[in-house]
Design a protein around this motif. Structure first.
Motif: not given
Length: 282
Positions: A7, A24-25, A28, A32, A39, A42
């Motif tokens: 990340n 962030t999006t 993610d 995924e 999320r 994770r």
């Protein structure tokens, strides 16, 4: 590399291209996709190591993202109205504003049976979403791009809905004359003048289909006028026309609708209070 490190790695590598919320999006979505872990899982398993295959897939995604390729094209999927759509460079990436147009039509149809045509269907996100929420609707979608129609058919199959998808150039009167009559016509047509390219981001210009975005500088309302004229013959009595519009184009579209004799014209703002949708009645 574990999930937490992955990340951080993605966000650091992409920091010059995106703001913190987008980072962030994107991180993610990528993680995924390659791990199949939502999320929350994770976060709880942040020390879990990526496999060699997963790490390789992440780096392939990163290379494409660094080349300004939109994350939806990288992952070949976009989320829209609670569904997942396959997308590639044959179609525009579905936008949140179009979800509001879908919601408006669903409110108006009120779980009743109507026939609906989506002109310039692209990924099929509008008719497929409508059908998924109101199975009584009889849905059709047309497009001038055979590549887009292939994508739309794939999405209809994956989401298990029945939508009639077909080729039609609505600017060709010989083709549009063969269309049946519908209760509703909806369209999110091209509405950006060619000169608007100068202000657009590289990821849009380089990857999204220009045919679905741009109109001639000398006639930015070409498709609205064409569809409004088509609706005079192809909408049933009290039939309705729904458009998504550019936030600066409402006056021009309303003028066209009034010239074509439409009534009960209503302009609606989106969640950001921008005028982005119009409904008119024949």
């Amino acid at each position: 590399m574990n999930l937490q490190e992955a990340n951080i790695f993605l966000k650091t590598a992409l920091a010059d291209l995106y703001d913190s919320r987008e980072l962030t999006t994107i991180s993610d979505w990528v993680l995924e996709k390659i791990t199949s872990l939502p999320r929350i899982d994770r976060l709880m398993q942040r020390d879990q190591q990526l496999s060699e295959i997963q790490e390789r897939r992440m780096k392939v995604c990163l290379d494409q993202l660094l080349a300004n390729k939109p994350v939806q094209y990288v992952l070949e999927e976009a989320h829209f109205y609670g569904l997942i759509f396959y997308v590639d460079e044959n179609v525009l990436i579905p936008r949140p504003e179009t979800e509001e147009l879908v919601e408006w039509i669903l409110q108006d149809t009120n779980n009743q049976a109507y026939s609906v045509l989506d002109i310039g269907t692209g990924s099929g996100c509008i008719p497929i979403s409508l059908k998924s929420k109101n199975n009584k609707l009889i849905l059709a979608g047309c497009d001038i791009s055979k590549g887009a129609l292939s994508v739309a058919r794939r999405n209809a199959d994956v989401n298990r809905v029945d939508v009639d998808l077909f080729y039609c150039d609505i600017t060709d009167q010989n083709q549009s004359a063969n269309l049946p009559v519908y209760d509703i016509i909806v369209s999110n047509p091209p509405y950006i003048p060619e000169e608007g390219k100068k202000a657009m981001s590289p990821n849009v210009l380089r990857y999204e289909p220009h045919q679905a975005l741009f109109t001639p500088d000398n006639d930015p309302y070409l498709f609205y006028r064409t569809i409004a004229m088509l609706g005079r013959n192809k909408l049933g009595k009290k039939g309705k026309l729904y458009f998504e519009i550019h936030e600066e184009g409402s006056v021009g579209v309303i003028n066209i609708l009034e010239e074509q004799g439409y009534t009960n014209i209503r302009l609606r703002n989106d969640l950001f209070n921008r005028p982005r949708m119009i409904r008119a009645e024949k």
